[in-house]
Design a protein around this motif. Structure first.
Motif, short mmCIF file in Angstrom:
data_model
loop_
_atom_site.label_atom_id
_atom_site.label_comp_id
_atom_site.label_asym_id
_atom_site.label_seq_id
_atom_site.Cartn_x
_atom_site.Cartn_y
_atom_site.Cartn_z
N GLY A 159 -3.99 0.10 -6.73
CA GLY A 159 -2.74 -0.39 -6.15
C GLY A 159 -1.67 0.69 -6.17
O GLY A 159 -1.70 1.59 -6.99
N GLY A 160 -0.72 0.59 -5.26
CA GLY A 160 0.35 1.56 -5.20
C GLY A 160 1.31 1.23 -4.08
O GLY A 160 1.36 0.10 -3.62
N PHE A 161 2.06 2.22 -3.61
CA PHE A 161 3.02 1.99 -2.55
C PHE A 161 3.25 3.28 -1.76
O PHE A 161 3.03 4.37 -2.25
CB PHE A 161 4.34 1.46 -3.10
N LEU A 162 3.69 3.11 -0.52
CA LEU A 162 4.05 4.24 0.32
C LEU A 162 5.52 4.58 0.12
O LEU A 162 6.34 3.70 -0.08
CB LEU A 162 3.83 3.92 1.81
N LEU A 163 5.83 5.88 0.19
CA LEU A 163 7.22 6.32 0.16
C LEU A 163 7.79 6.19 1.57
O LEU A 163 7.06 6.31 2.55
CB LEU A 163 7.30 7.77 -0.31
N ASN A 164 9.08 5.96 1.66
CA ASN A 164 9.75 5.87 2.95
C ASN A 164 9.52 7.18 3.70
O ASN A 164 9.81 8.25 3.19
CB ASN A 164 11.23 5.61 2.74
N PHE A 218 5.18 -2.63 -0.63
CA PHE A 218 3.96 -2.34 -1.38
C PHE A 218 2.77 -2.20 -0.44
O PHE A 218 2.66 -2.92 0.53
CB PHE A 218 3.64 -3.45 -2.39
N LEU A 219 1.93 -1.28 -0.72
CA LEU A 219 0.71 -1.09 0.05
C LEU A 219 -0.42 -1.09 -0.95
O LEU A 219 -0.37 -0.39 -1.95
CB LEU A 219 0.74 0.25 0.79
N TYR A 220 -1.40 -1.90 -0.70
CA TYR A 220 -2.54 -1.92 -1.60
C TYR A 220 -3.58 -0.96 -1.07
O TYR A 220 -4.09 -1.11 0.01
CB TYR A 220 -3.10 -3.34 -1.73
N ILE A 221 -3.79 0.06 -1.84
CA ILE A 221 -4.78 1.07 -1.50
C ILE A 221 -5.83 1.06 -2.58
O ILE A 221 -5.64 0.46 -3.62
CB ILE A 221 -4.13 2.45 -1.38
N PHE A 222 -6.92 1.70 -2.32
CA PHE A 222 -8.01 1.63 -3.27
C PHE A 222 -8.38 2.99 -3.80
O PHE A 222 -8.50 3.94 -3.07
CB PHE A 222 -9.21 0.95 -2.61
N VAL A 223 -8.54 3.03 -5.10
CA VAL A 223 -8.85 4.29 -5.76
C VAL A 223 -9.89 4.04 -6.85
O VAL A 223 -9.66 3.21 -7.69
CB VAL A 223 -7.56 4.85 -6.37
N LEU A 224 -10.99 4.67 -6.79
CA LEU A 224 -12.02 4.53 -7.81
C LEU A 224 -11.96 5.77 -8.67
O LEU A 224 -12.31 6.85 -8.23
CB LEU A 224 -13.39 4.39 -7.18
N ASP A 276 2.74 10.81 5.97
CA ASP A 276 2.96 9.70 5.05
C ASP A 276 2.56 10.13 3.64
O ASP A 276 1.53 10.78 3.45
CB ASP A 276 2.12 8.49 5.45
N TYR A 277 3.37 9.74 2.65
CA TYR A 277 3.10 10.02 1.24
C TYR A 277 3.18 8.71 0.47
O TYR A 277 3.85 7.78 0.89
CB TYR A 277 4.14 10.99 0.66
N GLY A 278 2.52 8.68 -0.67
CA GLY A 278 2.57 7.48 -1.50
C GLY A 278 2.25 7.78 -2.94
O GLY A 278 1.91 8.91 -3.31
N ILE A 279 2.35 6.75 -3.74
CA ILE A 279 2.06 6.82 -5.17
C ILE A 279 1.10 5.69 -5.51
O ILE A 279 1.29 4.55 -5.07
CB ILE A 279 3.36 6.71 -5.99
#
Length: 150
Positions: free
Chosen positions: A34-39, A4-10, A46-49
């Motif tokens: 909050g979200g996560f990085l894909l392998n 899990f990677l905590y990213i910030f989105v407003l 790098d990609y994530g959701i």
């Protein structure tokens, strides 16, 4: 343990609009959530959701990282009414094993099961096209229950 990677989105629902199927958030930098990085695999990018919501919708944001900025490349909208007896989950399995690109809407059960097997809808974050694509629910065999054992 899941990566899990905590990213910030407003995200403010009033600034989201759709014209001719173009979403105005596409290409915007993610600010908080909050979200996560894909392998990463063999990819250079790098990609994530990430997840966000408004009063009536859940937004699943597909993003890529460019020059340390997280840029939204696609958005999947889910009406909160669909979550009444269902749940959004990730880390789903196909016949080829686990696929972290898959997000699924599954039937939520009252019992404490390790995997959800009643798939309602499923999507794949396709890194080649930069889009969410709907996939046949029969192709998804099961999805992790993050609350299993708690």
């Amino acid at each position: 343990m899941k990566n899990f990677l905590y990213i910030f989105v407003l995200l403010v629902s009033s600034c989201y609009s759709q014209q001719s199927n173009r979403k105005h958030w596409i290409g915007q930098e993610i600010k908080s959530e909050g979200g996560f990085l894909l392998n990463k695999g063999k990819l250079d990018t790098d990609y994530g959701i990430a997840f966000s919501n408004s009063e009536t919708k859940i937004f699943i944001l597909f993003f890529k990282i460019e020059n340390t900025k997280k840029i939204i490349i696609d958005i999947l909208e889910i009406d909160k009414k669909e979550l009444k007896e269902n749940k959004l989950t990730e880390y789903c399995y196909t016949n080829n094993g686990v696929n972290v690109e898959i997000i699924a809407l599954v039937r939520d059960t009252d019992n404490n099961v390790e995997f959800y097997t009643k798939i309602i809808k499923a999507w794949r974050a396709n890194r080649k096209t930069g889009k969410f694509e709907k996939i046949a629910k029969r192709k998804v065999k099961k999805c992790d229950n993050e609350n299993y054992g708690t």
